[in-house]
Structure formats: C-alpha cells, structure tokens
Design an enzyme around this catalytic site. Structure first.
Site, PDB file in Angstrom:
ATOM      1  N   SER A 246       0.814  -1.197   0.000  1.00 49.29           N
ATOM      2  CA  SER A 246       0.000   0.000   0.000  1.00 49.29           C
ATOM      3  C   SER A 246       0.861   1.267   0.000  1.00 49.29           C
ATOM      4  CB  SER A 246      -0.924  -0.072   1.224  1.00 49.29           C
ATOM      5  OG  SER A 246      -2.044   0.725   1.077  1.00 49.29           O
ATOM      6  N   ASP A 477      -9.016  -3.778  -6.406  1.00 49.64           N
ATOM      7  CA  ASP A 477      -8.521  -3.037  -5.241  1.00 49.64           C
ATOM      8  C   ASP A 477      -9.126  -1.641  -5.243  1.00 49.64           C
ATOM      9  OD1 ASP A 477      -6.986  -1.652  -3.302  1.00 49.64           O
ATOM     10  OD2 ASP A 477      -5.242  -2.905  -3.696  1.00 49.64           O
ATOM     11  N   HIS A 505      -7.840  -5.312  -1.027  1.00 54.54           N
ATOM     12  CA  HIS A 505      -6.668  -4.446  -1.050  1.00 54.54           C
ATOM     13  C   HIS A 505      -5.386  -5.251  -0.929  1.00 54.54           C
ATOM     14  CE1 HIS A 505      -4.189  -1.007  -0.641  1.00 54.54           C
ATOM     15  NE2 HIS A 505      -4.116  -0.980   0.670  1.00 54.54           N
TER      16      HIS A 505
END
Length: 540
Positions: A246, A477, A505
């Site tokens: 991320s 995502d 995600h």
C-alpha cells in the site's frame, strides 16, 4: 474523513497493536542563510576565454557522505522485545527489538538525532540465511514494528527460513518520535464530525503545531527512506530487499529513486501512483470504492438476507441514502456513542477493504444497522478503521497519516476553478460515496492550515536501478486502484507488473499464486514473466 490513502495492508477488522514510543529528540537547528554582498562592482569583469568552466563537485549522499559515516557504521544491539500483557494472543517477546540512530535533519547530521524503532524475526534456518527483508505495512501511519510482531508468519515458510523479517516505524509512527496531537476524547468528536470544513482541519493542525512544531518539517517519506538506507547498512546488507504494502509502495518507489544503486529485490504490492497530486489520487480512490460499493451491493441483492433489497441496480443507492440520512438522525449504540454519517461511511469503507469473502460479514453489520436500528457493529468497523481500541484509546496512526502526507507535499491543494473542477470530477466518478461530504476526498488529509510547507511535489518516479522491481496490482482493489500499479510499473522502468484478478486491497495475502511468484522473486531473484495474472482464492 472516510478514506485513507492506501492505509490498509491486511484483511479488514484486524486489531491494531502499537509499541510504546521511544524517547527521541525533537529539536532542530535552523540553517543559517548567508547575506548577499552589498559591494557594487564599478567595472564588469572580463569574460575569460579558452578556460573551461569547472564542473561543480557533486555533494556525496547516503553512505558516501563522510558526515553520515557514524550513522551508517553503527552496530545494532538486539534483545527480546518487551511483551505487552494487553495483547493476550500475541507474544511480542518472540521477536527482537532494537533502535537505530539517525539524524533528525540530514542536511545537518551533526545536530539532533532521533531513534528509529526496529524489530526483527530471525530466519528460522540461520545456516541457510541469505539476508533480511524489510517490510512496511502501509498508511501513512502503519507501524512496521507492530506488523512483524502481530504477523511473524506473514511470509511463506521458504522466505521465513532464509530471511530475517525486519520492520521499522517511519518517523512520526509508533516508536519513532510518534505524533499524537489530539487527546482521545477530542478525537472521538473530531473523527465523527459530519462538517469537514476548514476549521475541522485547523483543529488538528494547531494541536500538532503546538506539540511538535520543531519535528514536523522532518517527518515525511523522503527522510524515512533515508532512515531505511541507514538501516540497510546497519543490517549488513549491500542492497535492500524490501516488501512494501500500500503506502509502503511509495516508500519503496522513493527509495528506488533516491538510492538506485542500493536496490536489491523490491516488491511493491497495492501500488500508489506517485505522479498524482493527492487530491486527484483521492478522487481516483473514491472512484475505486464506488466501484467496490456497487459490486458489493449488487452481490448482496442476490442473497436471501440483504438489507439493500432485491434490485441490484438500486441496492447501492439504497445504502448511500441510509448512510447519508444519519446526518439528521444518527444511530445509537449500547455504549451511548452515536453513529454519524461520517462514522457509518467509515465503517462501510472498512468492510470494502476485504475481498469477496468479507462481504458476508459486512452484510450482517448493515442488517443490524438498517433493519434492527443498532449501530454497535458499524461503529466497531469504524473504530477498527480509525485504530480506536475498546478502551477508547487511539493509536498515533491517524495523526501520523496527516503529518506525513502534509510533509510529502499535500499542502499543494486545489483552489478556485481547480477546486470546482475537482469537485465535478469527483461527482462524476463517485456520485454515491462522495455525496455525503465532497471535501472529505479533496482535502484528505486537510493540509490547508498545516504549519509546514514542504518542497515535495507529486511526480513520476523513475529509477536507474538495474535490479528488476516487482509491482503487484489487484483488479478489484478499491484503496489503490489497479491503474496505479500499471502506471507505477511503467514509471519505474525496469519493473514487472504482477496482476491479481479479484476484490480486496493488496495481493499477497489473498492469492496463493501471487505468494508463489513473490516468494520465488525474493528467494531466487527471478521476476515473474511479464503479463502474469493470478486469481484470489475467493474469486475461484
């Protein structure tokens, strides 16, 4: 505020456990500025001929800078971490802790220093050890120390056998000069507010300035990347092996830009596109959550028990109407806390971080709220997102999120016609999820009142690193849309895009196929073939 830039790396509704903060110096030394000469030249100097202009000497950076040798040459002293009795299912002492000393200001390394919290889980087969893999779980605000302590077996067995797993807390996070600006009671009110005008952001900015004014200019990704290179050297690694999830992909990208000759095996999972200004990135993220919201709602309408009705075309609108309606009539809970529209949207966003396997639990949470009028479960989802524990204490991740973003150049926010164009773009791409409060997207975080103005700007990151970099993107995502991974892989140049087809995600935690490809790269240095696509288990 209902979203975070790539804040979540693990499946939703995971408990947050942070270490106590380490002591550090927050002082700064102001750089002196030389005064311009006031002497007037009465006769212009003749232009020399026949003599080449000397090339300025490039100032050494990183490990080559003599002023940083003491930091790069330090020896780490490891000891068992202190066990936290409040985390009954986690034994923090099973891994080792240390601190890394780094300069507060890399432009003045002889002045103040800070201590970076570091943790490692040693390779389980030390006779076959090949090195250390440094991890970052995302955020900004995620703690690498907590990630390793809570997930010592995150990687597959082969990686755990041959690599030390190392996590560190970036500046402002966890045990590294943590930024904690609001007390818990104030944050309860602040996080639940439905009016997110400029004064809302100013409350946090003023509190952070009062407590951490000298530290704020030195909190930011580029300084944390420099810390990570010092950590690389202190670990005895010639090149960095790194796994970033991320927001951690942004850390990895900046590292590849700053230290291309030190890039080893980098995996960037759930990619951030560094070329997008934050407001535009937020709009694209809202569009991603809008898509996930519609997918979840359409799936819900096909189930026997769904509070959104039986029409898949109307289900998402029904949910949005309910959540927006909480502005006028918040839900109550058994604890006396109320669920505002902002709180409810935050809870739904939390549920959309997961893949399809998490949708059943989100349906149950919404049934409790929409059918039974009980907001406890939805509030629990929001608390998980906001990192609030059952005792009402917040982690420092929320304030670190703002401090890091604002230090990374988020003060360059749209205004005037540009702001109106941003709102129009947002309404076109995310009409349901942004209707409640459009400014929550454009000003997330709200840096308009931030006391520090960073020279950092969004830009396409290119790297001269010769080693290949693996970028992982998931087609479903919402937090870091798949287009980010495509763009980042193209920007970096010597990068391979590894695709997971499915919701949720990041990719490594959802797909055996992704894990196998990433593990092979980490262990053998063999990048997956271009065009490799995998499916998440929930999509099979």
């Amino acid at each position: 505020m209902i979203t975070r830039l790539s804040r979540r790396a693990l499946p939703a509704v995971a408990a947050a456990a942070l270490l106590a903060s380490c002591t550090s110096s927050g002082g700064t030394t102001d750089a002196s500025s030389g005064a311009p000469s006031t002497a007037a030249a009465t006769t212009p100097s003749p232009t020399p001929t026949g003599t080449p202009t000397p090339t300025p000497t490039v100032k050494p950076t990183g490990q080559a800078d003599p002023a940083l040798q003491a930091f790069y040459g330090q020896q780490l002293t490891w000891a068992a971490c202190k066990d936290d009795p409040k985390t009954a299912t986690i034994d923090e002492s099973a891994v080792q802790c240390t601190t890394l000393k780094v300069p507060l200001d890399y432009a003045a390394p002889g002045a103040d220093t800070i201590d970076v919290a570091v943790v490692r889980k040693p390779a389980t087969k030390p006779d076959q050890r090949v090195g250390a893999v440094v991890v970052n779980p995302g955020g900004p605000g995620g703690t690498g120390v907590g990630f390793v302590q809570r997930n010592p077996d995150y990687f597959q067995q082969g990686v755990r056998e041959r690599f030390d797993t190392v996590g560190f807390d970036p500046r402002g996070v966890g045990g590294t000069s943590p930024v904690n600006c609001l007390d818990d009671r104030t944050r309860d009110t602040w996080a639940a507010a439905d009016d997110l005008g400029p004064e809302h952001g100013k409350v946090l900015a003023d509190a952070c300035q009062a407590k951490y004014g000298k530290l704020l200019p030195f909190i930011g990704t580029r300084n944390s990347v420099r810390d990570m290179d010092v950590l690389r050297a202190a670990l005895g690694e010639q090149r960095l092996t790194y796994f970033g999830l991320s927001y951690g992909t942004y850390i990895g990208s900046v590292y590849a830009e700053e230290f291309p000759d030190r890039v080893g095996r980098l995996v960037l999972d759930g990619a951030v596109d560094p070329s997008l200004p934050l407001a535009q990135h937020n709009i694209e993220q809202y569009a991603g959550f809008e898509r996930s919201l519609n997918a979840f709602a359409a799936d819900c309408a096909k189930k026997a028990q769904c509070p959104l009705g039986k029409d898949p075309d109307r289900a998402a609108g029904k949910l949005a109407d309910f959540l927006d309606g909480l502005k006028q009539k918040p839900l109550t809970t058994s604890t006396g806390r109320v669920v505002t529209a902002t709180t409810a949207w935050t809870g739904v966003i939390e549920g959309l971080y997961g893949d399809e396997s998490a949708w059943g639990q989100l349906r149950t949470v919404l049934t409790q709220a929409m059918v039974n009028g009980k907001g406890d479960h939805l509030l629990g989802y929001a608390d998980s997102y906001n990192r609030r524990d059952k005792d009402g204490r917040y982690s420092v991740s929320a304030d670190a999120y703002t401090a890091i973003h604002c230090a990374d150049g988020a003060t360059d926010v749209p205004a005037g016609e540009a702001l109106q164009a941003a709102y129009a773009d947002l309404a076109a791409k995310a009409p349901l999820i942004s209707r409640h409060e459009p400014s929550a997207a454009v000003f997330d975080p709200d840096c308009r009142s931030w006391p520090f103005r960073s020279p950092e700007k969004a830009h396409a990151i290119t790297s001269k690193a010769q080693a290949p970099i693996v970028v992982v993107g998931s087609t479903g995502d919402a937090a870091t849309p798949y287009a980010n991974a495509e763009k980042l892989a193209a920007q970096l140049g010597n990068a391979v895009l590894l695709t997971r087809e499915g919701e949720g995600h990041t990719g490594y935690g959802w797909s055996t196929c992704i894990r196998a490809a990433v593990d092979t790269f980490l262990l053998e240095g063999t990048a997956p073939a271009a065009g490799t696509r995998c499916k998440s288990e929930a999509a099979q």
